[in-house]
Structure formats: structure tokens, C-alpha cells
Design a protein around this motif. Sequence first.
Motif, PDB file in Angstrom:
ATOM      1  N   LEU A 131       0.830  -1.209   0.000  1.00  9.63           N
ATOM      2  CA  LEU A 131       0.000   0.000   0.000  1.00  9.63           C
ATOM      3  C   LEU A 131       0.866   1.263   0.000  1.00  9.63           C
ATOM      4  O   LEU A 131       0.553   2.244  -0.679  1.00  9.63           O
ATOM      5  N   THR A 132       1.978   1.244   0.739  1.00  7.97           N
ATOM      6  CA  THR A 132       2.916   2.365   0.745  1.00  7.97           C
ATOM      7  C   THR A 132       3.501   2.577  -0.645  1.00  7.97           C
ATOM      8  O   THR A 132       3.590   3.714  -1.133  1.00  7.97           O
ATOM      9  N   LEU A 133       3.858   1.496  -1.286  1.00  5.96           N
ATOM     10  CA  LEU A 133       4.416   1.572  -2.635  1.00  5.96           C
ATOM     11  C   LEU A 133       3.404   2.150  -3.619  1.00  5.96           C
ATOM     12  O   LEU A 133       3.736   3.046  -4.410  1.00  5.96           O
ATOM     13  N   VAL A 134       2.170   1.687  -3.540  1.00  4.93           N
ATOM     14  CA  VAL A 134       1.113   2.210  -4.414  1.00  4.93           C
ATOM     15  C   VAL A 134       0.898   3.696  -4.156  1.00  4.93           C
ATOM     16  O   VAL A 134       0.797   4.498  -5.086  1.00  4.93           O
ATOM     17  N   GLY A 135       0.847   4.082  -2.898  1.00  2.00           N
ATOM     18  CA  GLY A 135       0.642   5.489  -2.551  1.00  2.00           C
ATOM     19  C   GLY A 135       1.757   6.378  -3.060  1.00  2.00           C
ATOM     20  O   GLY A 135       1.508   7.469  -3.601  1.00  2.00           O
ATOM     21  N   LEU A 136       2.992   5.933  -2.905  1.00  2.00           N
ATOM     22  CA  LEU A 136       4.120   6.747  -3.363  1.00  2.00           C
ATOM     23  C   LEU A 136       4.173   6.838  -4.887  1.00  2.00           C
ATOM     24  O   LEU A 136       4.533   7.887  -5.440  1.00  2.00           O
ATOM     25  N   ILE A 137       3.824   5.767  -5.575  1.00  2.00           N
ATOM     26  CA  ILE A 137       3.790   5.815  -7.041  1.00  2.00           C
ATOM     27  C   ILE A 137       2.701   6.781  -7.501  1.00  2.00           C
ATOM     28  O   ILE A 137       2.910   7.576  -8.421  1.00  2.00           O
ATOM     29  N   ASN A 138       1.544   6.728  -6.855  1.00  2.00           N
ATOM     30  CA  ASN A 138       0.466   7.660  -7.204  1.00  2.00           C
ATOM     31  C   ASN A 138       0.852   9.106  -6.905  1.00  2.00           C
ATOM     32  O   ASN A 138       0.478  10.020  -7.627  1.00  2.00           O
ATOM     33  N   TYR A 147      10.984   4.063  -6.946  1.00  2.00           N
ATOM     34  CA  TYR A 147      12.316   4.066  -6.323  1.00  2.00           C
ATOM     35  C   TYR A 147      12.206   4.258  -4.811  1.00  2.00           C
ATOM     36  O   TYR A 147      12.724   3.462  -4.039  1.00  2.00           O
ATOM     37  N   TRP A 148      11.535   5.327  -4.390  1.00  2.00           N
ATOM     38  CA  TRP A 148      11.426   5.608  -2.959  1.00  2.00           C
ATOM     39  C   TRP A 148      10.577   4.570  -2.234  1.00  2.00           C
ATOM     40  O   TRP A 148      10.867   4.201  -1.107  1.00  2.00           O
ATOM     41  N   PHE A 152      13.451   2.419  -0.307  1.00  2.00           N
ATOM     42  CA  PHE A 152      13.620   3.074   0.988  1.00  2.00           C
ATOM     43  C   PHE A 152      12.448   2.810   1.926  1.00  2.00           C
ATOM     44  O   PHE A 152      12.569   2.071   2.896  1.00  2.00           O
ATOM     45  N   PHE A 153      11.291   3.402   1.627  1.00  2.00           N
ATOM     46  CA  PHE A 153      10.167   3.288   2.555  1.00  2.00           C
ATOM     47  C   PHE A 153       9.642   1.853   2.663  1.00  2.00           C
ATOM     48  O   PHE A 153       9.318   1.388   3.751  1.00  2.00           O
ATOM     49  N   GLY A 154       9.569   1.154   1.545  1.00  2.00           N
ATOM     50  CA  GLY A 154       9.107  -0.228   1.581  1.00  2.00           C
ATOM     51  C   GLY A 154      10.019  -1.106   2.414  1.00  2.00           C
ATOM     52  O   GLY A 154       9.576  -1.931   3.200  1.00  2.00           O
ATOM     53  N   SER A 155      11.324  -0.893   2.262  1.00  2.00           N
ATOM     54  CA  SER A 155      12.292  -1.658   3.056  1.00  2.00           C
ATOM     55  C   SER A 155      12.186  -1.303   4.533  1.00  2.00           C
ATOM     56  O   SER A 155      12.283  -2.179   5.393  1.00  2.00           O
ATOM     57  N   MET A 156      11.979  -0.014   4.823  1.00  2.00           N
ATOM     58  CA  MET A 156      11.826   0.400   6.223  1.00  2.00           C
ATOM     59  C   MET A 156      10.594  -0.246   6.852  1.00  2.00           C
ATOM     60  O   MET A 156      10.649  -0.723   7.986  1.00  2.00           O
ATOM     61  N   VAL A 157       9.493  -0.259   6.105  1.00  2.00           N
ATOM     62  CA  VAL A 157       8.262  -0.875   6.617  1.00  2.00           C
ATOM     63  C   VAL A 157       8.506  -2.354   6.884  1.00  2.00           C
ATOM     64  O   VAL A 157       8.124  -2.886   7.929  1.00  2.00           O
ATOM     65  N   SER A 158       9.172  -3.048   5.957  1.00  2.00           N
ATOM     66  CA  SER A 158       9.437  -4.474   6.121  1.00  2.00           C
ATOM     67  C   SER A 158      10.356  -4.754   7.302  1.00  2.00           C
ATOM     68  O   SER A 158      10.098  -5.656   8.100  1.00  2.00           O
ATOM     69  N   VAL A 159      11.434  -4.003   7.413  1.00  2.00           N
ATOM     70  CA  VAL A 159      12.386  -4.225   8.504  1.00  2.00           C
ATOM     71  C   VAL A 159      11.733  -3.922   9.847  1.00  2.00           C
ATOM     72  O   VAL A 159      11.832  -4.708  10.797  1.00  2.00           O
TER      73      VAL A 159
END
Length: 193
Positions: A131-138, A147-148, A152-159
Amino acid sequence: MTAISLIPARWNRTGPMLLAAGLVVMAAALVVFHTAYRTAEVMLAGIVVRSATSSGVHVSGGRQTIYFGLGSPTPFGLRMTPECTSAFLLLPLLLIGAGMILLRPAVTRRVASALLVAAAVVVTVNQLRVLTLVGLINWLGTDRGYYWGHTFFGSMVSVFGGAVALILFVWLATRRSRAERRAGEPPRPGSEH
């Protein structure tokens, strides 16, 4: 007064062994059938993204891909690759849980409960990552948003989510109940047993 167990003694020995074996089988199934797991995970992502966006969403389960922004000038597709699935975050939890049960059958119920909670957290976090990835792409567009969102943000959410799941698992699996804590307390001065 004497406590009586309604569970046969044989089950007290074999039940934990069967559960531990089942957890190992589940871990193996996640590896062998990872495509089916990713398909289920991307189908769930479709439901989550549909509920959070007004743009068109289509899920291709056979390709493990979710397409979004279909009504916009910049539609985009995200494929759930083996590296991006929550299955590989669940694997260590399942194997550690099986090991804990084999080493200390008395903690079987606690470990099973902790596994359910941690698994729910891991799956939820991976959906939040999508959902973060979709939001940032939009928001930022396909190149910058991907990219972000992915690196970055997707990896942070996962970790962060994986760490929360692991901490919850360990805490829930190893904490003692009130009755166990009371049983381990020394008698209070002046009290009789």
C-alpha cells in the motif's frame, strides 16, 4: 486438592511433537509452494488497494501482479516476486517455533499463540508495504515513487514490521502466565501453605 488433567498423558507427549512437525511441514510448504502463497498474497493486496484508492485495480493471480491506476494516464503493475513475499519472513518464525516446542513441550500453547500473532503482523506489514508503494507511485510518479517506495520506505516498513513481529513472538512465547509467576514466587512472610 489435586489438579486432574483431562488430556490423556499420551497426548501431552505426542501433541507437541505433532505440532512441531506440522510447523516444519508448513515451512517446507512455503518454500515448495511459494507461487501459490504469492498468488494468495497478491489477491489480498488487491482487496487492500481497492479499499484505499479510487483508481481502477486489477489483480492477475496467475502472474502474481496487481495493476492499479487503470483509470489514470499512468497505470502501473506491481509483481509480487519471491523476495517481496511475507513467506520468507514467516519461515524463521515457524522453524524457531518448532524448535522451541521440541525443546520445551510445556510452552506449546504459548508458542502456537505467539506464532499466530506474529504471522498476522508479518502478513499485515507486507500488505502495508504494498500500500505504501502504491501510494508513493500515485503521489510521486512511476519512477520516483517506485524508487522511494521500493528501496527506501518499503524496506523500512518491512524491517520495522519484521522486527515488531519477532519481538512480539519472543515476548509472547516466553512470558509466563500470572499463575506460573505466582507459583514461582517465594511465600510471603507470615503466610501459611
